[in-house]
Design a protein around this motif. Sequence first.
Motif, mmCIF file in Angstrom:
data_model
loop_
_atom_site.group_PDB
_atom_site.id
_atom_site.type_symbol
_atom_site.label_atom_id
_atom_site.label_comp_id
_atom_site.label_asym_id
_atom_site.label_seq_id
_atom_site.Cartn_x
_atom_site.Cartn_y
_atom_site.Cartn_z
ATOM 1 N N THR A 177 0.859 -1.023 0.156
ATOM 2 C CA THR A 177 0.357 0.127 0.020
ATOM 3 C C THR A 177 1.286 1.479 0.399
ATOM 4 O OG1 THR A 177 -1.449 -1.116 1.546
ATOM 5 C CG2 THR A 177 -1.854 1.189 1.456
ATOM 6 N N GLY A 178 1.760 1.246 0.446
ATOM 7 C CA GLY A 178 3.542 2.367 0.634
ATOM 8 C C GLY A 178 3.689 2.416 -0.968
ATOM 9 N N LEU A 179 4.390 1.297 -0.949
ATOM 10 C CA LEU A 179 4.525 1.738 -2.695
ATOM 11 C C LEU A 179 4.217 1.941 -3.565
ATOM 12 C CD1 LEU A 179 6.165 -1.783 -2.970
ATOM 13 C CD2 LEU A 179 7.805 0.269 -2.365
ATOM 14 N N ARG A 180 2.048 1.725 -3.229
ATOM 15 C CA ARG A 180 1.175 2.086 -4.552
ATOM 16 C C ARG A 180 1.261 3.593 -4.201
ATOM 17 N NH1 ARG A 180 -4.438 -0.079 -3.569
ATOM 18 N NH2 ARG A 180 -4.380 1.958 -1.493
ATOM 19 N N ASP A 181 0.997 4.442 -2.803
ATOM 20 C CA ASP A 181 0.992 5.740 -2.522
ATOM 21 C C ASP A 181 1.567 6.324 -2.990
ATOM 22 O OD1 ASP A 181 -1.609 4.450 -1.630
ATOM 23 O OD2 ASP A 181 -0.927 4.951 0.627
ATOM 24 N N GLY A 182 2.852 5.878 -2.997
ATOM 25 C CA GLY A 182 4.134 6.085 -3.838
ATOM 26 C C GLY A 182 4.047 6.353 -5.147
ATOM 27 N N GLY A 183 3.260 6.175 -6.070
ATOM 28 C CA GLY A 183 3.796 6.250 -7.160
ATOM 29 C C GLY A 183 4.043 4.435 -8.418
ATOM 30 N N THR A 184 3.759 3.363 -7.410
ATOM 31 C CA THR A 184 4.338 2.128 -8.653
ATOM 32 C C THR A 184 3.204 2.069 -8.797
ATOM 33 O OG1 THR A 184 6.502 2.328 -6.075
ATOM 34 C CG2 THR A 184 6.226 0.106 -8.008
ATOM 35 N N THR A 185 3.934 1.508 -9.790
ATOM 36 C CA THR A 185 1.718 0.012 -10.093
ATOM 37 C C THR A 185 2.579 -1.145 -10.445
ATOM 38 O OG1 THR A 185 2.630 1.801 -12.461
ATOM 39 C CG2 THR A 185 1.610 -0.330 -12.813
ATOM 40 N N ILE A 186 1.484 -1.737 -9.858
ATOM 41 C CA ILE A 186 2.115 -3.305 -9.136
ATOM 42 C C ILE A 186 1.415 -4.170 -10.051
ATOM 43 C CG2 ILE A 186 2.185 -4.672 -7.265
ATOM 44 C CD1 ILE A 186 2.498 -1.991 -5.630
ATOM 45 N N LEU A 187 1.869 -5.142 -10.545
ATOM 46 C CA LEU A 187 0.860 -6.087 -10.992
ATOM 47 C C LEU A 187 1.311 -7.500 -10.207
ATOM 48 C CD1 LEU A 187 -1.018 -7.043 -12.967
ATOM 49 C CD2 LEU A 187 1.087 -7.856 -14.690
ATOM 50 N N LEU A 188 0.610 -8.012 -9.339
ATOM 51 C CA LEU A 188 0.755 -9.079 -8.735
ATOM 52 C C LEU A 188 -0.101 -10.399 -9.341
ATOM 53 C CD1 LEU A 188 -1.273 -9.709 -5.337
ATOM 54 C CD2 LEU A 188 -0.953 -6.894 -6.714
ATOM 55 N N THR A 189 0.402 -11.986 -8.717
ATOM 56 C CA THR A 189 -0.844 -13.081 -9.169
ATOM 57 C C THR A 189 -0.945 -13.498 -7.670
ATOM 58 O OG1 THR A 189 0.969 -14.923 -9.386
ATOM 59 C CG2 THR A 189 0.250 -13.171 -11.295
#
Length: 303
Positions: A177-189
Motif C-alpha cells: 500500500t505504501g509503494l502504491r501511494d508512492g506511485g509504484t505500479t504493481i501487477l501481482l498474481t
Amino acid sequence: MDDNDLAVRVTGLQKRYGDKHAVDGLDLTVARGEVVAVLGPNGAGKTTTIEILEGYRHRDGGDVRVLGVDPRTAGRDWRARVGIVLQGTNDLAEATVSELVRHFARYYPDPRDPDEVIDAVGLREKARSRTRQLSGGQRRRLDVALGIVGRPELLFLDEPTTGFDPEARHAFWDLITGLRDGGTTILLTTHYLEEAEHLADRVAVVRSGRVVAVDTPADLGGRSARQAVVRWTESGVRCEERTDAPTAMVTALASRLTGATGEVPGLQVLRPTLEDVYLGLIADDDAAAAATPAPALAMGAAR
C-alpha cells in the motif's frame, strides 16, 4: 486510455508449447499507479503471461508494451525501471540478508537504502543471517526486498506472500500500500482472494489462457449488482429469500417479527463474496457455457 497513461498494454497475447496454448489471445491493461491482481487456477497461464511481460519468456503472437517498451527487445535502462519478485529463487545461499540486498542495490541508478528495505520487509533481526538459514517465509520476504530495492516504477509480484504467516502477510500488505501511494505500479498474481480484495484496484481473472473478467473487486462479475440473500427464523422455521432491496425487506421483517428484544430472530443479510464470484468464473467451459453470465461478466470477458 492513452498509452502514456498505461504501464502495461497486452493485446492478443499467444504462447504455445507444442499443441497446448498456455496463453490464448489474452488482453490486459494496467494503468500507471494502479495495483492489478491476476487470479486464476494453476495452469491458467498467469505465470507464463507475467514472465513474458518481464522479458523472461518469448511470446508466439500478440503485442506487448511494458512502460512503453516491448520486453522482448528491452535494454538495460528499461530493466532498471522494473522490479521483479519471482515465485522462488535459491541464489547466493551463503550470502547474508544484508550482503544480498546491498549487492542488488548496486545494480540500480537510484536504489532505496538497503537498511530501510530490510526493515520494510521485516528482516532486521535476520540481517546477518545467511540466506540458507532463513525459513521459507523469511526467504520470501528477502525476495520482495530484492524486488523493491531498485525503486521500480513497475513491480511484478508472483505469489509474493506464499509461506507468510497472517501477521507477516498483513505487514506486507502495508508495504505494498505504501509503494502504491508512492506511485509504484504493481501487477501481482496470488491465490489469496483476501489479498486481492485488500490490495487491488482491479482484479483480472484468467482461465484457459484468456482474461474472462476484469473489474474492481467489489464489481467483479456483477458482484455488486447480484441479489442479496436474507435469512431469518420465523415460528421455528429457517426462512430465506433473495432480494434486490435487502434494507426494505429487513425493515418489513422488523415491523412484523420483532418482539421485546427488538431483533429479527436469526437475521442474516448475505451478498456474494469474491470467492463465490471467482469460483463461478473459473468453472470449466461446459459449466460456464450452461450458465447465464451477468451483464458485467459478459462485458469483462469482451475486454
